[in-house]
Motif scaffolding. Structure first.
Motif, PDB file in Angstrom:
ATOM      1  N   TYR A 155      -9.904   0.809  10.451  1.00 46.30           N
ATOM      2  CA  TYR A 155     -10.591   1.933   9.811  1.00 46.30           C
ATOM      3  C   TYR A 155     -11.814   1.445   9.031  1.00 46.30           C
ATOM      4  O   TYR A 155     -12.870   2.069   9.061  1.00 46.30           O
ATOM      5  N   GLN A 156     -11.643   0.326   8.348  1.00 49.65           N
ATOM      6  CA  GLN A 156     -12.765  -0.232   7.603  1.00 49.65           C
ATOM      7  C   GLN A 156     -13.837  -0.766   8.543  1.00 49.65           C
ATOM      8  O   GLN A 156     -15.028  -0.685   8.248  1.00 49.65           O
ATOM      9  N   SER A 159      -2.415   4.180   0.300  1.00 54.36           N
ATOM     10  CA  SER A 159      -3.709   3.506   0.293  1.00 54.36           C
ATOM     11  C   SER A 159      -3.600   2.068  -0.201  1.00 54.36           C
ATOM     12  O   SER A 159      -4.387   1.209   0.176  1.00 54.36           O
ATOM     13  N   SER A 212     -12.282   6.975   7.183  1.00 49.48           N
ATOM     14  CA  SER A 212     -11.033   7.087   6.445  1.00 49.48           C
ATOM     15  C   SER A 212      -9.862   7.084   7.421  1.00 49.48           C
ATOM     16  O   SER A 212     -10.032   7.338   8.615  1.00 49.48           O
ATOM     17  N   TYR A 213      -8.656   6.804   6.919  1.00 46.27           N
ATOM     18  CA  TYR A 213      -7.507   6.697   7.802  1.00 46.27           C
ATOM     19  C   TYR A 213      -7.076   8.052   8.362  1.00 46.27           C
ATOM     20  O   TYR A 213      -6.293   8.115   9.305  1.00 46.27           O
ATOM     21  N   ASN A 214      -7.581   9.156   7.824  1.00 43.58           N
ATOM     22  CA  ASN A 214      -7.259  10.480   8.368  1.00 43.58           C
ATOM     23  C   ASN A 214      -8.449  11.076   9.134  1.00 43.58           C
ATOM     24  O   ASN A 214      -8.522  12.281   9.340  1.00 43.58           O
TER      25      ASN A 214
END
Length: 235
Positions: A14-15, A5, A20-22
Motif C-alpha cells: 500500500y505504501q 494501522s 490507503s489500505y481501504n
C-alpha cells in the motif's frame, strides 16, 4: 490491543503505491499507472531504478487481484467482511427441455446460447487491430490510451454477457464439442483482456503482444466452433 494501522508493516504494498489500505480497485489502478509513468525509463530516461519498478509491479499484482489482496490484508491484520456473492453455475434443465428431441435441443441452444455468444465474440475480436493501429500513433497520449481503455471495458462487458449466455442453458450432448470450443474461446478472451489491461498500466509491449496472441487463439476457437456447428446442422 494494537490498532490495525499499528500492525501494518513499515513498508508494504500500500505504501509502495501510495494508497490507503481501504483504497478502491479504481484507486489502486490509478495509483499504479501514475507511478509507472513516474518511474518507467521510457518516460524518464534519467531514471534507472529497476528495483523501484519491480516493487511497484509486485504491489499492483498483489493488490489488483481480490483473492491475493484479501490474503495479503489478512497477513497485515486487516479484516474483511465475508463476501456472500455466489459463483455463477449452470442451471439444471427444465422438464420441458428434458422432453425435447435432440434436433429441437440443438435448435433451441443455437438460438439462445450459441448465436448470441458468437455475435459478442465477433464484436470483441474483430476490432483489436484497428484499436492498436490507432494507439500506435502515440501510446503515451492520454486521449488515445483512454480510447483503448474504453475498448477494453467494452470487451470486458461483452465477455460478461457471453458468460451469462453460456451458463443459461445446458448444451445438447451432440453439441458438446461446440460448447468446448466456445469455452476455450472465452477463456482466451478473458486472459487477453487482462494482458491488454496490463499494457495500459505499464506500457510493456510484452503484454500487448501476449494479448494479440490470445486474441488469435480465441479466433481459432471461434472458427472451430462455427465449423462444428455448420457440420452439425447439415448432418
Amino acid at each position: 490491543m494494537a490498532r490495525t494501522s499499528d500492525r501494518i508493516q513499515q513498508v508494504n504494498h500500500y505504501q509502495t503505491l501510495r494508497i490507503s489500505y481501504n483504497a478502491a480497485p479504481a484507486e489502486v489502478k490509478s495509483a499504479y499507472r501514475g507511478l509507472v509513468k513516474e518511474y518507467h525509463p521510457d518516460c524518464n530516461h534519467h531514471l534507472d531504478n529497476h528495483d523501484q519498478i519491480a516493487s511497484i509491479n509486485l504491489a499492483y499484482e498483489v493488490l489488483s487481484n481480490p483473492q491475493s489482496r484479501a490474503h495479503y490484508d489478512r497477513s497485515l491484520g486487516i479484516k474483511h467482511k465475508p463476501n456472500g456473492a455466489s459463483q455463477g453455475v449452470k442451471r439444471a434443465p427444465t422438464k420441458r427441455e428434458i422432453h425435447l428431441n435432440e434436433d429441437q435441443k440443438i435448435d433451441r441452444w443455437s438460438k439462445q446460447v450459441y448465436e448470441p455468444i458468437i455475435d459478442l465474440i465477433e464484436g470483441i475480436l474483430d476490432s483489436l487491430d484497428d484499436q492498436i493501429d490507432a494507439l500506435a500513433d502515440d501510446p503515451y497520449d492520454d486521449g488515445l490510451m483512454e480510447d483503448f481503455e474504453d475498448y477494453i471495458d467494452e470487451c470486458r462487458g461483452s465477455y460478461a454477457k457471453a458468460q451469462i449466455f453460456f451458463r443459461a442453458m445446458p448444451n445438447p450432448a451432440s453439441a458438446a464439442g461446440i460448447a468446448s470450443y466456445l469455452y476455450h474461446c472465452l477463456n482466451a478472451i478473458s486472459d487477453g483482456i487482462e494482458e491488454l489491461n496490463y499494457f495500459t498500466l505499464n506500457f510493456d509491449d510484452h503484454h500487448l503482444h501476449t494479448g494479440q496472441e490470445l486474441w488469435r487463439r480465441a479466433e481459432e476457437m471461434r472458427y472451430y466452433a462455427q465449423s462444428a456447428m455448420q457440420n452439425l446442422q447439415t448432418a
